[in-house]
Design a protein around this motif. Sequence first.
Motif, mmCIF file in Angstrom:
data_model
loop_
_atom_site.group_PDB
_atom_site.id
_atom_site.type_symbol
_atom_site.label_atom_id
_atom_site.label_comp_id
_atom_site.label_asym_id
_atom_site.label_seq_id
_atom_site.Cartn_x
_atom_site.Cartn_y
_atom_site.Cartn_z
ATOM 1 N N GLN A 165 0.820 -1.249 0.067
ATOM 2 C CA GLN A 165 0.126 0.105 -0.119
ATOM 3 C C GLN A 165 0.988 1.430 -0.098
ATOM 4 O O GLN A 165 0.560 2.248 -0.636
ATOM 5 C CB GLN A 165 -1.081 0.073 1.225
ATOM 6 C CG GLN A 165 -1.860 1.273 0.904
ATOM 7 C CD GLN A 165 -2.433 1.562 2.540
ATOM 8 O OE1 GLN A 165 -1.949 1.827 3.362
ATOM 9 N NE2 GLN A 165 -3.899 1.581 2.496
ATOM 10 N N ASP A 223 0.661 0.748 -4.269
ATOM 11 C CA ASP A 223 -1.137 0.583 -4.567
ATOM 12 C C ASP A 223 -1.916 1.264 -3.193
ATOM 13 O O ASP A 223 -2.355 0.623 -2.582
ATOM 14 C CB ASP A 223 -1.255 -0.793 -4.496
ATOM 15 C CG ASP A 223 -2.308 -0.875 -5.852
ATOM 16 O OD1 ASP A 223 -3.353 -0.096 -5.860
ATOM 17 O OD2 ASP A 223 -2.408 -2.055 -6.549
ATOM 18 N N PRO A 224 -1.836 2.481 -3.315
ATOM 19 C CA PRO A 224 -2.378 3.254 -2.111
ATOM 20 C C PRO A 224 -3.895 3.308 -2.276
ATOM 21 O O PRO A 224 -4.554 4.246 -1.776
ATOM 22 C CB PRO A 224 -2.087 4.729 -2.416
ATOM 23 C CG PRO A 224 -1.965 4.773 -3.775
ATOM 24 C CD PRO A 224 -1.609 3.512 -4.179
ATOM 25 N N LEU A 272 -6.605 -3.649 0.692
ATOM 26 C CA LEU A 272 -5.577 -4.231 -0.113
ATOM 27 C C LEU A 272 -5.389 -5.595 0.477
ATOM 28 O O LEU A 272 -5.466 -5.577 1.667
ATOM 29 C CB LEU A 272 -4.570 -3.474 -0.337
ATOM 30 C CG LEU A 272 -3.341 -4.008 -1.329
ATOM 31 C CD1 LEU A 272 -3.874 -4.037 -2.679
ATOM 32 C CD2 LEU A 272 -2.145 -3.149 -1.261
ATOM 33 N N ILE A 288 -5.149 -5.039 4.534
ATOM 34 C CA ILE A 288 -5.481 -3.681 4.778
ATOM 35 C C ILE A 288 -7.015 -3.270 4.780
ATOM 36 O O ILE A 288 -7.608 -3.559 3.612
ATOM 37 C CB ILE A 288 -4.815 -2.604 3.648
ATOM 38 C CG1 ILE A 288 -3.140 -2.728 3.969
ATOM 39 C CG2 ILE A 288 -4.974 -1.276 4.172
ATOM 40 C CD1 ILE A 288 -2.432 -2.207 5.106
ATOM 41 N N ASN A 342 -7.477 1.422 5.424
ATOM 42 C CA ASN A 342 -6.219 1.858 5.519
ATOM 43 C C ASN A 342 -5.622 1.340 6.990
ATOM 44 O O ASN A 342 -4.812 2.116 7.354
ATOM 45 C CB ASN A 342 -6.248 3.425 5.561
ATOM 46 C CG ASN A 342 -6.396 3.956 4.394
ATOM 47 O OD1 ASN A 342 -5.807 3.407 3.292
ATOM 48 N ND2 ASN A 342 -7.343 5.102 4.045
ATOM 49 N N LYS A 370 -1.891 7.370 7.148
ATOM 50 C CA LYS A 370 -1.545 6.764 6.074
ATOM 51 C C LYS A 370 -0.347 7.401 5.394
ATOM 52 O O LYS A 370 -0.300 8.583 5.530
ATOM 53 C CB LYS A 370 -2.758 6.475 4.989
ATOM 54 C CG LYS A 370 -2.432 5.894 3.521
ATOM 55 C CD LYS A 370 -3.765 6.038 2.471
ATOM 56 C CE LYS A 370 -3.213 5.415 1.330
ATOM 57 N NZ LYS A 370 -4.599 5.403 0.293
ATOM 58 N N ASP A 381 2.129 7.617 2.087
ATOM 59 C CA ASP A 381 1.746 7.254 0.409
ATOM 60 C C ASP A 381 3.202 7.625 -0.005
ATOM 61 O O ASP A 381 3.039 8.813 -0.485
ATOM 62 C CB ASP A 381 0.709 7.919 -0.121
ATOM 63 C CG ASP A 381 0.409 7.746 -1.482
ATOM 64 O OD1 ASP A 381 1.128 6.901 -2.110
ATOM 65 O OD2 ASP A 381 -0.598 8.093 -2.126
#
Length: 394
Positions: A200, A204-205, A209, A223, A226, A379, A381
Amino acid sequence: MNTGDASYIKQLNRRILIEEIIKNRSLSRSDLARITGLNKATVSAQVSDLIAEKIVMEKKEGESITRGRKPILLELNANGAFSIGIDIVEDYINIIFMNLKGEAFHKVRITLQDAVLEYAVDQLIVTITPLIEKFKKDYQPNGLVGISVGIHGIVNDKEEIIFTPKQKWSNINIKDRLEEALQTTVYIDNNANLSVFAEQAFDDPIADLFCITLYSGIGLGIINENKIYRGYQGFAGEIGHMVVESKGLPCSCGNTGCWELYASERALLEALEKADSPTSLQATSKVLPASENSAMAIDSYLDYLAVGINNIINIFNPEKIILNGAIINGNSPFITEIEHKLKSKINNYREIRASRLGEYSCALGGAAFVIKNFFGVNKIDYTGYEYFTSIYDV
């Protein structure tokens, strides 16, 4: 507004700003105000604090749209601190050193001299202590902000190792030992959890996931909104011990017919050896064995892999599943074959693909997890930095 409310709002605004600075790599104060909706005075005050703490730095760059001075851009101060991510595998340890921009600037692999965890921890401490002292001088003012250790087994919500199927480690606490020896915050987690966190953070944010690790056993990292999904007491994700053959092979966990006995990459290599394959399928090989026996072994392996993935899809309805293994990462036809074997009309997902992070995903995720906690954000990123394309050249 009381003092508590004001403090909470200040922390919330700080978190929002840091998340945007990370995500956008470089932007102005005006950009921050526009993107976040915060007023310019709030942005200016928060940014001043971050600069004073050496977390953010100013950079004069770019052309001005109108006449006058060039805009002052803000970006993370890469050298303001560093973190360490560690993956303790069966017979070796992967270690990643990472700066605040999420860049892995140093990596180490230790070959374990003894399978006993106490000796492995001793070896780890001896190896990284001089490196920590060396890098502390370059990453100021915060130095080392934490270490995260990935374990291939069950880790509870108290960060204790409950059981590892391969090494048979059980009911062990290494967190206190490492924190005392290394004088920093240490997090202990399941390797699949850290792997999905890395996917993530770096590639792939999306908010939901799934990542299935396939190396020696099988683990599932999730995930959800988040956050790493851990389940009751932290045991979630031990999907390799889902039973797919009720009267199958005996497993070290106590059950019979566990999925990882049939669908881990170790199981595939063992099947190929029994098939007397003329072409050895090495960990990084992209060439599939051509013999009939080998083809049958691979097809059986993919059948079992598809069975487990089918169950995961029907239970969780994931948007995306990432498969991470030494063999599958280099053999995209495997993904196509797996999807062909998912014939259920109720299967619903957007994509299944191989990992682009590879075997260092756990250590990467661990190092990034430490930085996330250091920043206090929800989060992190780093996808815009595209570090995964060069991680093996560190």
